[in-house]
Design a protein around this motif. Sequence first.
Motif, PDB file in Angstrom:
ATOM      1  N   ARG A 125      -2.459  -7.661   1.377  1.00 43.61           N
ATOM      2  CA  ARG A 125      -3.011  -8.683   0.497  1.00 43.61           C
ATOM      3  C   ARG A 125      -2.419  -8.649  -0.901  1.00 43.61           C
ATOM      4  N   VAL A 126      -1.522  -7.740  -1.193  1.00 38.26           N
ATOM      5  CA  VAL A 126      -0.890  -7.667  -2.510  1.00 38.26           C
ATOM      6  C   VAL A 126       0.133  -8.799  -2.615  1.00 38.26           C
ATOM      7  N   ASN A 127       0.059  -9.610  -3.697  1.00 37.76           N
ATOM      8  CA  ASN A 127       0.919 -10.780  -3.838  1.00 37.76           C
ATOM      9  C   ASN A 127       2.098 -10.543  -4.770  1.00 37.76           C
ATOM     10  N   PHE A 128       2.501  -9.288  -4.990  1.00 39.98           N
ATOM     11  CA  PHE A 128       3.695  -8.987  -5.764  1.00 39.98           C
ATOM     12  C   PHE A 128       4.364  -7.772  -5.153  1.00 39.98           C
ATOM     13  N   GLN A 129       5.588  -7.513  -5.567  1.00 40.67           N
ATOM     14  CA  GLN A 129       6.347  -6.385  -5.048  1.00 40.67           C
ATOM     15  C   GLN A 129       6.241  -5.220  -6.040  1.00 40.67           C
ATOM     16  N   PRO A 130       5.461  -4.194  -5.708  1.00 35.46           N
ATOM     17  CA  PRO A 130       5.324  -3.068  -6.635  1.00 35.46           C
ATOM     18  C   PRO A 130       6.621  -2.276  -6.723  1.00 35.46           C
ATOM     19  N   GLU A 131       6.941  -1.847  -7.917  1.00 40.28           N
ATOM     20  CA  GLU A 131       8.142  -1.064  -8.162  1.00 40.28           C
ATOM     21  C   GLU A 131       7.781   0.140  -9.021  1.00 40.28           C
ATOM     22  N   PRO A 132       8.446   1.299  -8.821  1.00 41.65           N
ATOM     23  CA  PRO A 132       8.195   2.465  -9.672  1.00 41.65           C
ATOM     24  C   PRO A 132       8.417   2.113 -11.135  1.00 41.65           C
ATOM     25  N   GLY A 133       7.509   2.603 -11.981  1.00 41.26           N
ATOM     26  CA  GLY A 133       7.572   2.312 -13.404  1.00 41.26           C
ATOM     27  C   GLY A 133       6.630   1.213 -13.839  1.00 41.26           C
ATOM     28  N   GLN A 134       6.075   0.432 -12.897  1.00 43.06           N
ATOM     29  CA  GLN A 134       5.129  -0.613 -13.254  1.00 43.06           C
ATOM     30  C   GLN A 134       3.782  -0.012 -13.630  1.00 43.06           C
ATOM     31  N   GLN A 135       3.121  -0.667 -14.573  1.00 45.61           N
ATOM     32  CA  GLN A 135       1.752  -0.317 -14.911  1.00 45.61           C
ATOM     33  C   GLN A 135       0.833  -1.145 -14.016  1.00 45.61           C
ATOM     34  N   VAL A 136       0.016  -0.451 -13.215  1.00 49.64           N
ATOM     35  CA  VAL A 136      -0.845  -1.140 -12.269  1.00 49.64           C
ATOM     36  C   VAL A 136      -2.277  -0.659 -12.422  1.00 49.64           C
ATOM     37  N   THR A 137      -3.180  -1.448 -11.887  1.00 50.01           N
ATOM     38  CA  THR A 137      -4.593  -1.079 -11.806  1.00 50.01           C
ATOM     39  C   THR A 137      -4.979  -1.097 -10.333  1.00 50.01           C
ATOM     40  N   VAL A 138      -5.524   0.028  -9.849  1.00 49.13           N
ATOM     41  CA  VAL A 138      -5.922   0.141  -8.447  1.00 49.13           C
ATOM     42  C   VAL A 138      -7.419   0.370  -8.366  1.00 49.13           C
ATOM     43  N   ARG A 139      -7.998  -0.062  -7.249  1.00 49.57           N
ATOM     44  CA  ARG A 139      -9.410   0.180  -6.958  1.00 49.57           C
ATOM     45  C   ARG A 139      -9.513   0.858  -5.596  1.00 49.57           C
ATOM     46  N   GLY A 140     -10.399   1.803  -5.508  1.00 54.13           N
ATOM     47  CA  GLY A 140     -10.547   2.528  -4.252  1.00 54.13           C
ATOM     48  C   GLY A 140     -11.551   3.665  -4.400  1.00 54.13           C
ATOM     49  N   LYS A 141     -11.482   4.628  -3.480  1.00 57.70           N
ATOM     50  CA  LYS A 141     -12.408   5.764  -3.516  1.00 57.70           C
ATOM     51  C   LYS A 141     -11.601   7.062  -3.523  1.00 57.70           C
ATOM     52  N   VAL A 142     -12.190   8.054  -4.166  1.00 53.30           N
ATOM     53  CA  VAL A 142     -11.552   9.367  -4.238  1.00 53.30           C
ATOM     54  C   VAL A 142     -11.842  10.112  -2.934  1.00 53.30           C
ATOM     55  N   SER A 143     -10.807  10.755  -2.374  1.00 57.11           N
ATOM     56  CA  SER A 143     -10.961  11.468  -1.114  1.00 57.11           C
ATOM     57  C   SER A 143     -10.051  12.700  -1.127  1.00 57.11           C
ATOM     58  N   LEU A 144      -9.991  13.330   0.028  1.00 56.64           N
ATOM     59  CA  LEU A 144      -9.174  14.543   0.167  1.00 56.64           C
ATOM     60  C   LEU A 144      -8.557  14.522   1.546  1.00 56.64           C
ATOM     61  N   TYR A 145      -7.235  14.775   1.615  1.00 58.34           N
ATOM     62  CA  TYR A 145      -6.535  14.862   2.888  1.00 58.34           C
ATOM     63  C   TYR A 145      -6.713  16.279   3.428  1.00 58.34           C
ATOM     64  N   GLU A 146      -7.528  16.400   4.497  1.00 59.85           N
ATOM     65  CA  GLU A 146      -7.931  17.727   4.970  1.00 59.85           C
ATOM     66  C   GLU A 146      -6.737  18.535   5.460  1.00 59.85           C
TER      67      GLU A 146
END
Length: 462
Positions: free
Chosen positions: A81-102
């Motif tokens: 659903r992202v309508n742009f091409q993310p590139e390293p160095g971009q300033q972005v805002t993300v939403r989600g939940k904090v988790s841990l990879y067991e």
Amino acid sequence: MSDSEYGCYNAAMNSATPPDTLSVSQLNRLAKQLLEDCFAQVQVSGELSTLSRPSSGHWYFTLKDQRAQIRCAFFKNRNMRVNFQPEPGQQVTVRGKVSLYEGRGDYQLIVDSMDIAGAGALAAAFEQLKQELKEAGWFDAENKQALPSQIQHIAVVTSPTGAAIQDILAVLQRRWPAMKVSILPVMVQGKQAAGQIAEAIATANRWVQSAASDFDVVLLSRGGGSLEDLWPFNERIVAQAIRASHLPVISAVGHEVDFSISDFVADVRAPTPSAAAELLSPDQQTLLSNLNLLGGRLIAAQNRRLSQWRQRCLELRARLKDPRSQLREQSQRLDDLELRLQGQWRQRQLQRKQQLAALEKQLALLSPQRQLGQKKRDLVSLQSRLLQAWPQTLQSAKRRHSYLQQQLQTLGPEQTLQRGYAIVLDSEGQAVRDTKTISAQQKVSARFAKGRAELVVQKIQD
């Protein structure tokens, strides 16, 4: 540890009833549960770093600032659903939940959505301007212009090197190669883009009004991108230029799911640049098919008409009689008419001779020589009277002429000018008799007994 974090820790420990000694898996599971319960939904801004996209379609990257970083996982079902091409160095805002990879014990952020940093502010500004212009009636259908029925020349306001113009030209080449296209090159991204776009729309209208060009419509177009990329088309200056355009404006900005202020203000909105080209051009294949169909119908109708006339000719031929019998009848009738005409002519000649003899007798009785002698005597008398009256009449006319000439000199303008008066004349040389026929600052001329003067009216008084 804060009270809320301590409560989350106790709830996690009590729910899992951990033993005195934990295995690594148990510890990671408890930590994961603790993090997900306490940070069920967070919004984080930072710089995008170390972005990787494996064949699974998931995205893995690091989000960092000047002092720390966090690993992030953005799964395929979400990142589609992202309508742009993310590139390293971009300033972005993300939403989600904090988790841990067991499996590795890595602390990470499971991302649900991503926007370019500041996109929220842009979205709010977009909605504010959209609502303002909607309330002002800029989006109302009655204020929009209809497209011309036949479009021959399109003014395309876009980047000359972008993909949008290539799509437009490809569609026009396929559908209607005769379409005339003029590109008004502008920037479609960046701070200067909005001003260039507005000026290009105004330029197209000026050229048409001055007969420098024959544009039928203005096509405003660019390819897809993020809200920030498309922002020039959400600027008020562009909306004002579209609103002020005397030419119909078609907006084809971004992809089908993208909407901009220019889409709402424009007379017509096209979902894509290619769709705009299809909207503005007839399909030559369809027209050719229709032409062939109409040609076939015309030939069929012509054949039916010829068949009808052929049948009519056959019917008339069957009804047509032998003309020789009619010629014999007409010849006999002509002979009868000739005999009647000869008889009437002889009778008419006899009548004319009798009338001529009667007139000759009357002429002999009314001889003109006697009347001519009387007329000559009358003429001599009139000549004598004329010779006697002519000198008196001439003398009287001379006296009348002298009197009128003296009166004309007395009452004429020259005598008035000699007494110190002047005649005021307007620009057409007509005498000014009323102040209502002139105005302040108007140039007039004054004629004096000797010479003229050019004047300017300073003030008028009734």
